[in-house]
Design an enzyme around this catalytic site. Structure first.
Site, PDB file in Angstrom:
ATOM      1  N   ASP A 185      17.814  -5.895 -10.033  1.00 50.40           N
ATOM      2  CA  ASP A 185      16.551  -5.166  -9.880  1.00 50.40           C
ATOM      3  C   ASP A 185      15.422  -6.121 -10.251  1.00 50.40           C
ATOM      4  O   ASP A 185      15.373  -6.618 -11.377  1.00 50.40           O
ATOM      5  CB  ASP A 185      16.507  -3.938 -10.800  1.00 50.40           C
ATOM      6  CG  ASP A 185      17.561  -2.905 -10.447  1.00 50.40           C
ATOM      7  OD1 ASP A 185      17.801  -2.695  -9.245  1.00 50.40           O
ATOM      8  OD2 ASP A 185      18.141  -2.302 -11.374  1.00 50.40           O
ATOM      9  N   CYS A 216      21.349  -3.016 -12.213  1.00 47.08           N
ATOM     10  CA  CYS A 216      21.679  -1.594 -12.168  1.00 47.08           C
ATOM     11  C   CYS A 216      22.772  -1.276 -13.187  1.00 47.08           C
ATOM     12  O   CYS A 216      23.756  -2.015 -13.315  1.00 47.08           O
ATOM     13  CB  CYS A 216      22.134  -1.205 -10.766  1.00 47.08           C
ATOM     14  SG  CYS A 216      22.743   0.490 -10.626  1.00 47.08           S
TER      15      CYS A 216
END
Length: 279
Positions: free
Chosen positions: A194, A187
């Site tokens: 992620d 992120c």
């Protein structure tokens, strides 16, 4: 990209927030797409002609007119030509604000969400809300194509680099679909991981599998939003491989009841929102 941009410093990501249970569209926060596109040199004209950010909303609830809680799952498609990305934590907070709000019907909820998202994104948005029984009909899917993950190679670099893309495309013109489940980025604001799978479809000189995998793995310590990573991959492949046709489609695992699945192409239409094994 200017990571110190004022609009990024205002985001709720990484900050303690209060959860509201009364409807509040002002909770939605936008991130201008031009922030990342400036660094890619594609603010005025993008190399992809079709694109969408495809979201799945797994935690959607409201009250019916009698005060009985309703639950559903929704698909959201945000056109990549819209001015803004919807920031995911703000999206979650916004959806939570429906929890104690009464609506006459599921269609009213759908129209309200579509209107609010369109205003925030400043572009076209479609929303489809499903009953749980209808969504249960969806089977687990997988990307079509050749998986490039099981190569007998050594990798020791995990910071973003385009070095491996040098000389990536050689030989005759082919049409291929290549898949990797090793995509991992972080992120932009919180550095939380992620996880995603990616499909690259192209017509052009054949891509070197090892070079492509090394490039994708280099996102492992890279901080960008999902949508920005996919646009960066698309632009880098267009620059180094120069394919005649290209599609880049990533499907990320969910966080906070949301998954984000960016799609960019210069020759294919927006796909149906499938569900993969990690979603």
């Amino acid at each position: 990209m200017n990571y110190n941009n004022e609009c990024l410093s205002m985001l709720k990501l990484g900050k303690k927030t209060e959860y509201k249970s009364t409807y509040d569209p002002s909770l939605l926060q936008a991130v201008p797409r031009y922030l990342n596109r400036e660094s890619l040199g594609i603010v005025k004209q993008q190399p992809f002609t079709v694109g969408a950010d495809i979201w799945t909303l797994y935690e959607l609830s409201w009250l019916n007119q009698n005060g009985v809680p309703q639950v559903a799952i929704a698909d959201v498609i945000i056109d990549s030509s819209s001015s803004n990305i919807i920031e995911s934590k703000s999206f979650k907070l916004y959806l939570n604000s429906f929890n104690q709000m009464r609506f006459p019907s599921r269609e009213d909820v759908q129209r309200r969400i579509q209107s609010d998202l369109s205003k925030c994104a400043q572009g076209d948005v479609t929303v489809q809300i499903y009953k749980l029984s209808d969504f249960a009909m969806r089977s687990i899917s997988e990307f079509n194509g050749e998986c490039i993950d099981n190569q007998n190679i050594c990798i020791n670099r995990y910071d973003f680099t385009r070095e491996s893309l040098q000389g990536i495309a050689n030989g005759e013109i082919v049409e291929e679909r290549l898949v990797s489940h090793l995509l991992k980025s972080n992120c932009l604001i919180t550095s939380q991981p992620d996880w995603g799978s990616i499909q690259i479809c192209y017509v052009g000189k054949q891509l070197d599998r090892e070079k492509l995998l090394r490039y994708l793995v280099s996102f492992r310590e890279h901080n960008e939003f999902h949508e920005q990573c996919v646009e960066r991959i698309f632009c880098d492949l267009m620059e180094f491989a120069q394919p005649q046709k290209l599609t880049v489609y990533a499907r990320y695992t969910r966080r906070g009841g949301l998954d984000i699945n960016p799609f960019r192409s210069n020759f294919e239409g927006i796909p149906e929102n499938l569900r993969m094994v990690r979603q």
